[in-house]
Scaffold this motif. Sequence first.
Motif, PDB file in Angstrom:
ATOM      1  N   ASN A  49       4.184  -1.969  12.872  1.00 50.48           N
ATOM      2  CA  ASN A  49       3.356  -0.724  12.521  1.00 50.48           C
ATOM      3  C   ASN A  49       4.055   0.492  11.906  1.00 50.48           C
ATOM      4  OD1 ASN A  49       2.792   2.288  14.005  1.00 50.48           O
ATOM      5  ND2 ASN A  49       1.071   0.888  13.980  1.00 50.48           N
ATOM      6  N   VAL A  50       3.397   1.095  11.017  1.00 49.92           N
ATOM      7  CA  VAL A  50       3.893   2.206  10.546  1.00 49.92           C
ATOM      8  C   VAL A  50       3.748   3.414  11.004  1.00 49.92           C
ATOM      9  CG1 VAL A  50       3.981   3.467   8.055  1.00 49.92           C
ATOM     10  CG2 VAL A  50       3.676   1.193   7.926  1.00 49.92           C
ATOM     11  N   GLY A  51       4.796   4.273  11.338  1.00 50.10           N
ATOM     12  CA  GLY A  51       4.631   5.468  11.954  1.00 50.10           C
ATOM     13  C   GLY A  51       4.061   6.628  11.375  1.00 50.10           C
ATOM     14  N   ARG A  52       3.253   7.552  11.885  1.00 53.03           N
ATOM     15  CA  ARG A  52       2.895   8.536  11.342  1.00 53.03           C
ATOM     16  C   ARG A  52       3.881   9.802  10.829  1.00 53.03           C
ATOM     17  NH1 ARG A  52      -2.789   9.415  11.188  1.00 53.03           N
ATOM     18  NH2 ARG A  52      -3.819   7.972  12.343  1.00 53.03           N
ATOM     19  N   GLY A  86       0.789  -1.327  -0.018  1.00 53.32           N
ATOM     20  CA  GLY A  86      -0.009   0.021  -0.003  1.00 53.32           C
ATOM     21  C   GLY A  86       0.732   1.111  -0.033  1.00 53.32           C
ATOM     22  N   SER A  87       0.467   2.292   0.519  1.00 56.73           N
ATOM     23  CA  SER A  87       1.073   3.591   0.698  1.00 56.73           C
ATOM     24  C   SER A  87       2.273   3.712   1.706  1.00 56.73           C
ATOM     25  CB  SER A  87      -0.016   4.649   0.799  1.00 56.73           C
ATOM     26  OG  SER A  87      -0.936   4.744  -0.336  1.00 56.73           O
ATOM     27  N   ILE A  88       3.246   3.282   1.488  1.00 49.87           N
ATOM     28  CA  ILE A  88       4.194   3.204   2.564  1.00 49.87           C
ATOM     29  C   ILE A  88       5.268   4.502   2.028  1.00 49.87           C
ATOM     30  CG2 ILE A  88       5.894   2.108   3.541  1.00 49.87           C
ATOM     31  CD1 ILE A  88       3.398   0.887   4.330  1.00 49.87           C
ATOM     32  N   TYR A  89       5.625   5.102   3.068  1.00 47.79           N
ATOM     33  CA  TYR A  89       6.715   6.359   2.741  1.00 47.79           C
ATOM     34  C   TYR A  89       8.027   5.772   3.450  1.00 47.79           C
ATOM     35  CZ  TYR A  89       2.735   9.151   1.330  1.00 47.79           C
ATOM     36  OH  TYR A  89       1.639   9.613   0.636  1.00 47.79           O
ATOM     37  N   VAL A  90       8.859   5.822   2.495  1.00 52.96           N
ATOM     38  CA  VAL A  90      10.307   5.430   3.184  1.00 52.96           C
ATOM     39  C   VAL A  90      10.708   6.357   4.139  1.00 52.96           C
ATOM     40  CG1 VAL A  90      10.700   3.925   1.079  1.00 52.96           C
ATOM     41  CG2 VAL A  90      11.402   6.216   1.149  1.00 52.96           C
ATOM     42  N   SER A  91      10.148   7.632   4.193  1.00 57.92           N
ATOM     43  CA  SER A  91      10.448   8.677   5.079  1.00 57.92           C
ATOM     44  C   SER A  91       9.943   8.479   6.477  1.00 57.92           C
ATOM     45  CB  SER A  91      10.240   9.959   4.660  1.00 57.92           C
ATOM     46  OG  SER A  91       8.942  10.036   4.262  1.00 57.92           O
ATOM     47  N   ASN A  92       8.844   7.567   6.611  1.00 54.56           N
ATOM     48  CA  ASN A  92       8.469   7.223   7.976  1.00 54.56           C
ATOM     49  C   ASN A  92       8.987   6.150   8.690  1.00 54.56           C
ATOM     50  OD1 ASN A  92       6.423   9.004   6.675  1.00 54.56           O
ATOM     51  ND2 ASN A  92       4.889   7.990   7.724  1.00 54.56           N
ATOM     52  N   ALA A  93       8.864   6.509  10.163  1.00 55.36           N
ATOM     53  CA  ALA A  93       9.426   5.488  10.862  1.00 55.36           C
ATOM     54  C   ALA A  93       8.753   4.248  10.969  1.00 55.36           C
ATOM     55  CB  ALA A  93       9.573   6.086  12.161  1.00 55.36           C
ATOM     56  N   MET A  94       9.058   3.028  11.488  1.00 61.06           N
ATOM     57  CA  MET A  94       8.261   1.948  11.404  1.00 61.06           C
ATOM     58  C   MET A  94       8.887   1.426  12.722  1.00 61.06           C
ATOM     59  SD  MET A  94       8.138   0.315   7.620  1.00 61.06           S
ATOM     60  CE  MET A  94       6.801  -0.688   8.128  1.00 61.06           C
ATOM     61  N   GLY A  95       7.734   0.513  13.447  1.00 63.35           N
ATOM     62  CA  GLY A  95       8.168   0.085  14.872  1.00 63.35           C
ATOM     63  C   GLY A  95       7.586  -1.318  14.950  1.00 63.35           C
ATOM     64  N   TRP A  96       8.179  -2.129  15.933  1.00 59.39           N
ATOM     65  CA  TRP A  96       7.529  -3.258  16.433  1.00 59.39           C
ATOM     66  C   TRP A  96       7.046  -3.111  17.936  1.00 59.39           C
ATOM     67  CZ3 TRP A  96       7.144  -7.798  13.774  1.00 59.39           C
ATOM     68  CH2 TRP A  96       7.648  -7.885  12.614  1.00 59.39           C
ATOM     69  N   TYR A  97       5.925  -3.576  17.844  1.00 58.28           N
ATOM     70  CA  TYR A  97       5.138  -3.701  19.344  1.00 58.28           C
ATOM     71  C   TYR A  97       4.910  -5.232  19.891  1.00 58.28           C
ATOM     72  CZ  TYR A  97       3.432   1.142  18.895  1.00 58.28           C
ATOM     73  OH  TYR A  97       3.272   2.453  18.689  1.00 58.28           O
ATOM     74  N   ARG A  98       4.736  -5.511  20.986  1.00 56.14           N
ATOM     75  CA  ARG A  98       4.597  -6.697  21.617  1.00 56.14           C
ATOM     76  C   ARG A  98       3.291  -6.510  22.657  1.00 56.14           C
ATOM     77  NH1 ARG A  98      10.048  -8.461  24.703  1.00 56.14           N
ATOM     78  NH2 ARG A  98       9.716  -7.194  26.414  1.00 56.14           N
ATOM     79  N   GLN A  99       2.616  -7.662  22.856  1.00 58.92           N
ATOM     80  CA  GLN A  99       1.454  -7.737  23.788  1.00 58.92           C
ATOM     81  C   GLN A  99       1.384  -9.139  24.306  1.00 58.92           C
ATOM     82  OE1 GLN A  99      -2.407  -6.752  22.244  1.00 58.92           O
ATOM     83  NE2 GLN A  99      -3.148  -6.205  24.638  1.00 58.92           N
ATOM     84  N   ALA A 100       1.791  -9.054  25.502  1.00 59.20           N
ATOM     85  CA  ALA A 100       1.692 -10.533  26.252  1.00 59.20           C
ATOM     86  C   ALA A 100       0.337 -10.527  26.949  1.00 59.20           C
ATOM     87  CB  ALA A 100       2.686 -10.326  27.520  1.00 59.20           C
ATOM     88  N   PRO A 101      -0.024 -11.770  27.322  1.00 60.69           N
ATOM     89  CA  PRO A 101      -1.340 -12.024  27.826  1.00 60.69           C
ATOM     90  C   PRO A 101      -1.624 -11.181  29.147  1.00 60.69           C
ATOM     91  CG  PRO A 101      -0.386 -14.065  27.041  1.00 60.69           C
ATOM     92  CD  PRO A 101       0.844 -13.148  27.092  1.00 60.69           C
TER      93      PRO A 101
END
Length: 128
Positions: free
Chosen positions: A100-103, A26-41
């Motif tokens: 996640n893609v950052g804003r 989709g519309s991904i901008y290479v200038s945007n930060a990206m991240g990893w999240y996690r969720q434990a039970p």
Amino acid sequence: QVQLVESGGGLVQAGGSLRLSCAASGSIYVSNAMGWYRQAPGKERELVAIITGSVRAFYYADYAGSVKGRFTISRDNAKNTIYLQMNDLKPEDTAVYYCNVGRNNGRTLGEYVNSGVWGQGTQVTVSS
């Protein structure tokens, strides 16, 4: 509309390694930060690593204290993919991991603003 697909999770013993991938379309901008999240039970989703878009051909990364020195985030803009190399895994790393893609293009976890777009996640289970 951005779509994110995470992969690479699994079951590993403590001290082992896994490499997660997140393919974006989709519309991904290479200038945007990206991240990893996690969720434990039973816990809230937490941000564990971010990588900026290009800043004068340099990419900044930042990590949560609990994973610093063990996890490495990277990105391949040509493939619209980010990675999370996880070494020396611990049982407390057990969680569903989401990318996640950052804003924006913040350089630290505190500056990162997530886009609200999530993939299905990938389960990481670390046995003791």
